[in-house]
Design a protein around this motif. Structure first.
Motif, PDB file in Angstrom:
ATOM      1  N   ALA A 195       0.822  -1.215   0.000  1.00  6.41           N
ATOM      2  CA  ALA A 195       0.000   0.000   0.000  1.00  6.41           C
ATOM      3  C   ALA A 195       0.856   1.265   0.000  1.00  6.41           C
ATOM      4  CB  ALA A 195      -0.950   0.011   1.189  1.00  6.41           C
ATOM      5  N   THR A 196       2.107   1.156   0.459  1.00  2.00           N
ATOM      6  CA  THR A 196       2.976   2.334   0.488  1.00  2.00           C
ATOM      7  C   THR A 196       3.292   2.842  -0.912  1.00  2.00           C
ATOM      8  OG1 THR A 196       5.029   1.055   0.462  1.00  2.00           O
ATOM      9  CG2 THR A 196       4.089   1.527   2.600  1.00  2.00           C
ATOM     10  N   TYR A 197       3.324   1.934  -1.886  1.00  3.36           N
ATOM     11  CA  TYR A 197       3.678   2.394  -3.238  1.00  3.36           C
ATOM     12  C   TYR A 197       2.612   2.074  -4.280  1.00  3.36           C
ATOM     13  CZ  TYR A 197       5.330  -2.470  -3.719  1.00  3.36           C
ATOM     14  OH  TYR A 197       5.423  -3.847  -3.731  1.00  3.36           O
ATOM     15  N   ARG A 198       1.595   1.283  -3.925  1.00  5.38           N
ATOM     16  CA  ARG A 198       0.549   0.989  -4.915  1.00  5.38           C
ATOM     17  C   ARG A 198      -0.812   1.543  -4.518  1.00  5.38           C
ATOM     18  NH1 ARG A 198       2.281  -1.432  -9.134  1.00  5.38           N
ATOM     19  NH2 ARG A 198       0.187  -1.826  -9.905  1.00  5.38           N
ATOM     20  N   GLY A 199      -0.837   2.277  -3.419  1.00  8.14           N
ATOM     21  CA  GLY A 199      -2.069   2.960  -3.051  1.00  8.14           C
ATOM     22  C   GLY A 199      -3.085   2.069  -2.357  1.00  8.14           C
ATOM     23  N   SER A 200      -4.199   2.675  -1.998  1.00  5.23           N
ATOM     24  CA  SER A 200      -5.154   1.988  -1.128  1.00  5.23           C
ATOM     25  C   SER A 200      -6.033   0.997  -1.886  1.00  5.23           C
ATOM     26  CB  SER A 200      -6.025   3.011  -0.400  1.00  5.23           C
ATOM     27  OG  SER A 200      -6.459   3.998  -1.307  1.00  5.23           O
ATOM     28  N   ALA A 201      -6.055   1.086  -3.218  1.00  6.72           N
ATOM     29  CA  ALA A 201      -6.856   0.132  -3.994  1.00  6.72           C
ATOM     30  C   ALA A 201      -6.369  -1.295  -3.768  1.00  6.72           C
ATOM     31  CB  ALA A 201      -6.812   0.475  -5.477  1.00  6.72           C
ATOM     32  N   THR A 202      -5.110  -1.415  -3.352  1.00  3.05           N
ATOM     33  CA  THR A 202      -4.524  -2.730  -3.110  1.00  3.05           C
ATOM     34  C   THR A 202      -5.265  -3.482  -2.015  1.00  3.05           C
ATOM     35  OG1 THR A 202      -2.462  -1.568  -3.511  1.00  3.05           O
ATOM     36  CG2 THR A 202      -2.291  -3.851  -2.869  1.00  3.05           C
ATOM     37  N   VAL A 203      -5.918  -2.745  -1.106  1.00  8.34           N
ATOM     38  CA  VAL A 203      -6.660  -3.403  -0.034  1.00  8.34           C
ATOM     39  C   VAL A 203      -7.782  -4.267  -0.609  1.00  8.34           C
ATOM     40  CG1 VAL A 203      -7.991  -3.057   2.069  1.00  8.34           C
ATOM     41  CG2 VAL A 203      -6.102  -1.524   1.547  1.00  8.34           C
ATOM     42  N   ASP A 204      -8.441  -3.769  -1.638  1.00  9.33           N
ATOM     43  CA  ASP A 204      -9.518  -4.540  -2.253  1.00  9.33           C
ATOM     44  C   ASP A 204      -8.987  -5.787  -2.937  1.00  9.33           C
ATOM     45  OD1 ASP A 204     -11.308  -2.515  -1.484  1.00  9.33           O
ATOM     46  OD2 ASP A 204     -10.779  -1.340  -3.267  1.00  9.33           O
ATOM     47  N   VAL A 205      -7.828  -5.651  -3.574  1.00 12.40           N
ATOM     48  CA  VAL A 205      -7.206  -6.822  -4.203  1.00 12.40           C
ATOM     49  C   VAL A 205      -6.916  -7.881  -3.146  1.00 12.40           C
ATOM     50  CG1 VAL A 205      -5.219  -7.653  -5.499  1.00 12.40           C
ATOM     51  CG2 VAL A 205      -6.172  -5.399  -6.007  1.00 12.40           C
ATOM     52  N   ALA A 206      -6.388  -7.419  -2.004  1.00 11.77           N
ATOM     53  CA  ALA A 206      -6.063  -8.356  -0.924  1.00 11.77           C
ATOM     54  C   ALA A 206      -7.323  -9.047  -0.404  1.00 11.77           C
ATOM     55  CB  ALA A 206      -5.357  -7.618   0.209  1.00 11.77           C
ATOM     56  N   LEU A 207      -8.382  -8.283  -0.238  1.00  8.76           N
ATOM     57  CA  LEU A 207      -9.639  -8.871   0.240  1.00  8.76           C
ATOM     58  C   LEU A 207     -10.146  -9.938  -0.727  1.00  8.76           C
ATOM     59  CD1 LEU A 207     -12.164  -9.116   1.976  1.00  8.76           C
ATOM     60  CD2 LEU A 207     -13.074  -7.062   0.859  1.00  8.76           C
ATOM     61  N   ARG A 208     -10.143  -9.630  -2.020  1.00  2.73           N
ATOM     62  CA  ARG A 208     -10.636 -10.602  -3.003  1.00  2.73           C
ATOM     63  C   ARG A 208      -9.749 -11.845  -3.025  1.00  2.73           C
ATOM     64  NH1 ARG A 208     -11.855  -5.766  -5.941  1.00  2.73           N
ATOM     65  NH2 ARG A 208      -9.909  -5.870  -7.123  1.00  2.73           N
ATOM     66  N   ALA A 209      -8.434 -11.663  -2.916  1.00  4.95           N
ATOM     67  CA  ALA A 209      -7.523 -12.818  -2.884  1.00  4.95           C
ATOM     68  C   ALA A 209      -7.804 -13.671  -1.646  1.00  4.95           C
ATOM     69  CB  ALA A 209      -6.077 -12.349  -2.902  1.00  4.95           C
ATOM     70  N   ALA A 210      -8.023 -13.006  -0.518  1.00  3.47           N
ATOM     71  CA  ALA A 210      -8.308 -13.734   0.726  1.00  3.47           C
ATOM     72  C   ALA A 210      -9.584 -14.554   0.582  1.00  3.47           C
ATOM     73  CB  ALA A 210      -8.418 -12.753   1.889  1.00  3.47           C
ATOM     74  N   ARG A 211     -10.605 -13.971  -0.031  1.00  4.12           N
ATOM     75  CA  ARG A 211     -11.863 -14.703  -0.247  1.00  4.12           C
ATOM     76  C   ARG A 211     -11.636 -15.946  -1.084  1.00  4.12           C
ATOM     77  NH1 ARG A 211     -15.237  -9.731  -1.848  1.00  4.12           N
ATOM     78  NH2 ARG A 211     -16.077  -8.927   0.128  1.00  4.12           N
ATOM     79  N   ARG A 212     -10.820 -15.803  -2.101  1.00  6.27           N
ATOM     80  CA  ARG A 212     -10.552 -16.959  -2.967  1.00  6.27           C
ATOM     81  C   ARG A 212      -9.811 -18.054  -2.219  1.00  6.27           C
ATOM     82  NH1 ARG A 212      -9.896 -15.940  -9.147  1.00  6.27           N
ATOM     83  NH2 ARG A 212     -11.557 -14.402  -9.462  1.00  6.27           N
ATOM     84  N   LEU A 213      -8.895 -17.646  -1.353  1.00  7.54           N
ATOM     85  CA  LEU A 213      -8.156 -18.646  -0.582  1.00  7.54           C
ATOM     86  C   LEU A 213      -9.103 -19.377   0.370  1.00  7.54           C
ATOM     87  CD1 LEU A 213      -4.803 -16.784   0.232  1.00  7.54           C
ATOM     88  CD2 LEU A 213      -5.194 -18.651  -1.402  1.00  7.54           C
ATOM     89  N   VAL A 214     -10.027 -18.646   0.969  1.00  4.98           N
ATOM     90  CA  VAL A 214     -11.004 -19.282   1.856  1.00  4.98           C
ATOM     91  C   VAL A 214     -11.876 -20.256   1.069  1.00  4.98           C
ATOM     92  CG1 VAL A 214     -13.077 -18.873   3.230  1.00  4.98           C
ATOM     93  CG2 VAL A 214     -11.062 -17.468   3.589  1.00  4.98           C
ATOM     94  N   GLU A 215     -12.405 -19.787  -0.045  1.00  4.99           N
ATOM     95  CA  GLU A 215     -13.206 -20.676  -0.909  1.00  4.99           C
ATOM     96  C   GLU A 215     -12.433 -21.934  -1.255  1.00  4.99           C
ATOM     97  OE1 GLU A 215     -14.395 -18.600  -4.453  1.00  4.99           O
ATOM     98  OE2 GLU A 215     -15.257 -16.953  -3.272  1.00  4.99           O
ATOM     99  N   SER A 216     -11.199 -21.736  -1.670  1.00  3.29           N
ATOM    100  CA  SER A 216     -10.371 -22.859  -2.097  1.00  3.29           C
ATOM    101  C   SER A 216     -10.114 -23.831  -0.955  1.00  3.29           C
ATOM    102  CB  SER A 216      -9.049 -22.307  -2.646  1.00  3.29           C
ATOM    103  OG  SER A 216      -8.120 -23.353  -2.810  1.00  3.29           O
ATOM    104  N   ALA A 217     -10.102 -23.313   0.276  1.00  8.14           N
ATOM    105  CA  ALA A 217      -9.842 -24.176   1.444  1.00  8.14           C
ATOM    106  C   ALA A 217     -11.116 -24.850   1.928  1.00  8.14           C
ATOM    107  CB  ALA A 217      -9.230 -23.356   2.570  1.00  8.14           C
ATOM    108  N   MET A 218     -12.263 -24.369   1.466  1.00  2.34           N
ATOM    109  CA  MET A 218     -13.544 -24.882   1.978  1.00  2.34           C
ATOM    110  C   MET A 218     -14.001 -26.131   1.243  1.00  2.34           C
ATOM    111  SD  MET A 218     -14.718 -22.944   4.453  1.00  2.34           S
ATOM    112  CE  MET A 218     -16.498 -22.706   4.526  1.00  2.34           C
ATOM    113  N   VAL A 219     -13.405 -26.365   0.083  1.00  2.00           N
ATOM    114  CA  VAL A 219     -13.862 -27.494  -0.746  1.00  2.00           C
ATOM    115  C   VAL A 219     -13.659 -28.826  -0.032  1.00  2.00           C
ATOM    116  CG1 VAL A 219     -13.734 -28.593  -2.993  1.00  2.00           C
ATOM    117  CG2 VAL A 219     -13.210 -26.144  -2.758  1.00  2.00           C
TER     118      VAL A 219
END
Lengths: 175, 175
Positions: A151-175
């Motif tokens: 976030a220091t060099y790519r701005g705050s939009a990166t937070v949304d990317v992180a959230l979406r990636a986290a969701r995918r990891l959870v989904e992937s672990a739930m199978v």
DNA sequence: CCCAATGTAAAACGATAACTTTACTCGTGC
DNA sequence: GCACGAGTAAAGTTATCGTTTTACATTGGG
């Protein structure tokens, strides 16, 4: 506001914005509006001041995550933190690195904070998925650590990317 | 080894291990085995020395990723880097933060490095998946940045966690 | 009413910071 | 055979570092 609080708040801002070593005692005393004698009566030394600042920051940061029970809450709180306080990387890691790992009180403050953070993420992952998952918690920690620094060099939009990636990891672990 | 190379290598190690501000010119000159006059003839100032160190580190780091065409390659190279050089967080971000973002040459060195890293990850993601995917590349960047910093306190096993998480994100994006 | 606590301003502490200067030595090429 | 570029050691410059000390002002409670 009492002297000690004012001093610690000032120190946290100066250390965070300009670095620990680069911040002189005169900037701290002038910033807090106190004499150097008073500063030393209250905190003893510059190193101890940093350790106190880190402990206080940990309390404040963990409080901002206190009610989080989902990935949305977690990354929402992170986004709010960056918006309020700015994103200049993790002050604990920076303090630890700047002092070369040579100051025990700072190593301990850093270790305590990271253990609490890891623990908190584990709880959030369990609340979100209904079960404990060490591997998943560790990868969410990686995303949290990643977004903190990216976030220091790519701005705050990166937070949304992180959230979406986290969701995918959870989904992937739930199978 | 010629003087300039010796100086830059010494400086990189000292800055990385003890911090930029905390490293005095005398430690640099003694470490490199040169006089202070020679140091200033070669690099002009401490800030310029840091900028040169960062540029050189970027070249070396990117060379270690030069042949990577898969996630295995990427995180394998990262693991090897941590094993060889230690894991104390990103020296570019640390240098940028330590100087408060106030030194143009250091801001530029940091920005250049991060742009190249991001670009390299995009290429690797494309080689792995057969197509461009900005969102996926950005989340892999988060894992890379995350493991760079988490490895300082959670050890090198974190690299494997990052690799597995990255694989899951790719799978999830491939559907 | 005065003592103890808590604060101030300001000088002094020795150390060290980044950087410059002076005076000198050396090996290489013309 | 000597001038020159590149190095050395070491003292010096100006400034600031973290910390302590001295001397004094304010204030609240027994």
């Amino acid at each position: 506001m009492d002297i000690r609080t004012r001093l610690i708040d000032t120190a946290e801002q100066l250390f965070d914005r300009h670095g620990f070593t680069a911040t002189g005692m005169d900037r701290l005393t002038h910033g807090a509006g106190i004499s150097s004698r008073t500063l030393y009566k209250h905190v003893g030394s510059k190193n101890r001041l940093l350790a106190i600042v880190l402990d206080e920051r940990d309390r404040r940061f963990m409080r901002s995550l206190a009610s989080a029970v989902s990935l949305d809450d977690l990354f929402g709180a992170l986004g709010a933190w960056f918006a309020d306080e700015g994103a200049r990387g993790c002050l604990f890691l920076r303090s630890w690195a700047e002092t070369g790992g040579d100051v025990p009180e700072i190593v301990e403050a850093m270790t305590r904070h990271k253990a609490r953070l890891r623990q908190r993420i584990e709880e959030i992952v369990e609340a979100e998925t209904g079960r404990r998952d060490d591997e998943l918690a560790e990868s969410i920690l990686l995303l949290v650590e990643g977004v903190t620094h990216a976030a220091t060099y790519r701005g705050s939009a990166t937070v949304d990317v992180a959230l979406r990636a986290a969701r995918r990891l959870v989904e992937s672990a739930m199978v």
